[in-house]
Design an enzyme around this catalytic site. Sequence first.
Site, mmCIF file in Angstrom:
data_model
loop_
_atom_site.group_PDB
_atom_site.id
_atom_site.type_symbol
_atom_site.label_atom_id
_atom_site.label_comp_id
_atom_site.label_asym_id
_atom_site.label_seq_id
_atom_site.Cartn_x
_atom_site.Cartn_y
_atom_site.Cartn_z
ATOM 1 C CG ASP A 34 -2.019 -0.982 1.155
ATOM 2 O OD1 ASP A 34 -2.750 -1.126 2.127
ATOM 3 O OD2 ASP A 34 -2.154 -1.624 0.092
ATOM 4 C CE1 TYR A 37 -3.205 3.051 -5.275
ATOM 5 C CE2 TYR A 37 -2.366 1.645 -7.018
ATOM 6 C CZ TYR A 37 -3.309 2.524 -6.549
ATOM 7 O OH TYR A 37 -4.352 2.886 -7.347
ATOM 8 C CB SER A 83 -11.304 7.583 -3.585
ATOM 9 O OG SER A 83 -10.115 7.212 -3.002
ATOM 10 C CE LYS A 118 -9.344 4.687 4.214
ATOM 11 N NZ LYS A 118 -8.894 3.410 3.703
ATOM 12 C CE LYS A 297 -16.915 9.090 6.684
ATOM 13 N NZ LYS A 297 -17.851 7.972 6.723
ATOM 14 C CB CYS A 418 15.283 -35.838 14.832
ATOM 15 S SG CYS A 418 13.735 -35.994 13.939
ATOM 16 C CB CYS A 433 9.383 -33.878 12.213
ATOM 17 S SG CYS A 433 10.368 -35.043 13.168
ATOM 18 C CB CYS A 439 11.737 -34.649 16.778
ATOM 19 S SG CYS A 439 12.429 -33.181 16.026
HETATM 20 S S1 IVH Z 1 -16.166 7.104 3.772
HETATM 21 C C1 IVH Z 1 -16.071 10.005 1.068
HETATM 22 N N1 IVH Z 1 -15.775 5.872 6.048
HETATM 23 O O1 IVH Z 1 -11.990 3.670 2.728
HETATM 24 C C2 IVH Z 1 -16.591 8.702 1.334
HETATM 25 N N2 IVH Z 1 -14.720 5.000 4.116
HETATM 26 O O2 IVH Z 1 -10.459 5.350 0.769
HETATM 27 C C3 IVH Z 1 -15.569 7.631 1.266
HETATM 28 N N3 IVH Z 1 -13.399 2.984 4.501
HETATM 29 O O3 IVH Z 1 -13.807 3.086 -0.199
HETATM 30 C C4 IVH Z 1 -15.886 6.533 2.144
HETATM 31 N N4 IVH Z 1 -13.815 2.824 6.663
HETATM 32 O O4 IVH Z 1 -13.592 1.222 1.535
HETATM 33 C C5 IVH Z 1 -15.500 5.899 4.738
HETATM 34 N N5 IVH Z 1 -15.524 4.879 8.114
HETATM 35 C C6 IVH Z 1 -15.276 4.900 6.822
HETATM 36 C C7 IVH Z 1 -14.453 3.931 6.204
HETATM 37 C C8 IVH Z 1 -14.199 4.024 4.837
HETATM 38 C C9 IVH Z 1 -13.191 2.275 5.631
HETATM 39 C C10 IVH Z 1 -12.833 2.659 3.191
HETATM 40 C C11 IVH Z 1 -13.853 2.471 2.105
HETATM 41 C C12 IVH Z 1 -13.572 3.522 1.100
HETATM 42 C C13 IVH Z 1 -12.133 3.802 1.333
HETATM 43 C C14 IVH Z 1 -11.808 5.193 0.891
#
Ligand code: IVH
Length: 694
Positions: A34, A37, A83, A118, A297, A418, A433, A439
């Site tokens: 990751d 990436y 995303s 997350k 958020k 062994c 084994c 052993c």
């Molecule tokens: S919100 C803007 N909330 O993270 C909305 N995502 O990188 C995007 N994920 O595709 C998603 N826990 O697979 C959100 N509490 C959470 C999350 C979450 C895991 C993953 C999810 C999403 C990716 C975004």
Amino acid sequence: MDHHDPVRRAAELRAAIEEANYRYYVLDAPNLSDAEYDALMRELRALEAAHPELITPDSPTQRVGGEASGLFAKVRHPQPMLSLGNAMNEAELREWRDTRVLKLLGPGVPVTYVVEPKIDGLAVALTYRDGVLVQGATRGDGEVGEDVTANLRTVRDIPLRLRDPRETGLPLASLIEVRGEVYIRTADFEALNERLAAAGEKTFANPRNAAAGSLRQKDPAISAARPLRFFAYGVGPFEGVLLTSQWQTLHYLRALGFPVNADARHFEDFEQVIAYCREWMARRDQLPYEADGIVIKVDDFEQQRVLGAVQREPRWAVAFKFPAREAVTRLLNITVNVGRTGVVTPNAELEPVVIGGVTVRNASLHNADYIAERDIRIGDYVIVQRAGDVIPYVVGPVLHLRTGAERPWVFPTHCPACGTPLERQPGEAAWRCPNFGICPAQLVRRVEHFVSRGAMDIAGIGERQAELFVTMGWINDVADLYSLTPEHFQGVEGYGPRRVANLLRAIEESKQQPLERVIIGLGIRYVGSVAAAALAAHFGSLDAIMAASQEELQAIDGIGPVVATSVVDFFSREEERRVVEKLRAAGVRLSSGAPRPSAGANLAGKTFVLTGTLPTMTRDQASDLIIAHGGKVTDSVSKKTSYVVAGANPGSKLARAGELGVPVLDEAGLLALIGAGDGNIEGERSLPPAPQTQ
Ligand code: IVH
């Protein structure tokens, strides 16, 4: 690679990212970590920011994820599944707030935030019409996903029909798309891999791949047999209800019957957000699932709408990523270890690499098939992952770093300790084994296990001492520990009279350990603390267990056919019966002694809910302990809950206990409760956390 020509570099980066996407999303066989990436994506984004003329519509920065694989029908998401942008540290988090949030909303506008773990799984969208699940889809590339409704229906914590959310004062939506993460708990992942390996099937590299692979099965029966779980964290389109904020939505989702992460929080102040992120990072290892970060958020939906998205990343949310727990390093050599039950496991010797603050020198390679399937060679650069308390493991080779000098590795044909030819049962992944109990490598492991904290708990003996006793020829089985005398240690460096006296006293005292500890200590395959407690409670003596038939064993609650077979096999072996006789002769307690009314079952009829972090036990260990004593553990607090056991940073369950008047215990309180009604000798503590066996 030419890093100076931006046109060529952008093309290279795109090709590498596309390839990685395909392998990750379509093949479920990642070739990049990751972190690697992310680094490629960041470089490409920076390059495109500096040279906007280089942006092409098909650049990976212009979309999310990879293509749907063609196995399933495609589903176009009515609202794209976005995303998340990343913040790698606190400075970037503050920068997100200042440049993405406050700049657009205006400096004086009050903003509150919702913070959620997350979870590292895969995102899905569940559509409910009039409360009934009608469709479930993967995220795919964010625009188009795959229809995996049949498989999602098998996920036990996804409601097929929604509950009436009357407690929120809101109506049931006539249409709602619920979004969330399908994932597998770390412990379930390990058990699943063990099961797959035992069945000779392909194992998964990590819980995320296991979740993805399990969900994208053509046969829903296979998905059903996988330990998939779900957390709801948001909504797509909805009708017939008015949701105005993320926090309200989480409550609504919970009321509809979805699992919502209890660690989600609502904060008015950004400094609290940051403090919570810090606290969370420290707790990461104690979670029963893999979390790769925290999502922050903006709470208010209207503010979210004003903020909008850039390049598929909403301005109103950001992922605070935990430091990578993977790294790429050189595989220097492969050695093999012989375990307690004779299983020979390959071990990767690595060029030392720091992963998540821990220097890793060795990593698991699982078994011979794992190495062959992934074509892992000595000299390869390999991706190494470390997750929670789990032993680090090699994910696979980084193919584009191969020079041609790498050497394939051949599994040994004979036991390195062994010399006995190794055997493999049909359908099993592991080589063994077969020189059981004799052993020397197996014996060292058996001694280590016998003396471990969850078994006979003999302080002062560990791997080094076990090796000493075995190589000096002092002991030929675990029972010989009880024949050690001060004379054995004479002249051995580091073993002064005081140390020897302490050691021998600890050995002597262990003779009084309760029966279940002896059973654990014997190291019967598949018999851990839970099965041992069940056997001890039911039979009351080792003799009765040894005399029990497969059917009698299986009839006990908590003993399945696999454990039953293993117990019968174990005691059918002459050398194991001899060990038991030697233990008896040494004076080790082989029965429950005074009749224990319902030994180990003094929590019978009681239901527990665990919340927060306990000081010395993981949640799984605490729940094993409760079950071992006849209690039940459930996930949610109700009037029927007997006790809530709370540790540090408890979730909403503690508040719920308060509302319902359910008594709350801390860890000490739980132990006292178990100790109190126990038929054990006075003052004796019950089972500590299960030993970490190999
Ligand atoms: S919100 C803007 N909330 O993270 C909305 N995502 O990188 C995007 N994920 O595709 C998603 N826990 O697979 C959100 N509490 C959470 C999350 C979450 C895991 C993953 C999810 C999403 C990716 C975004």
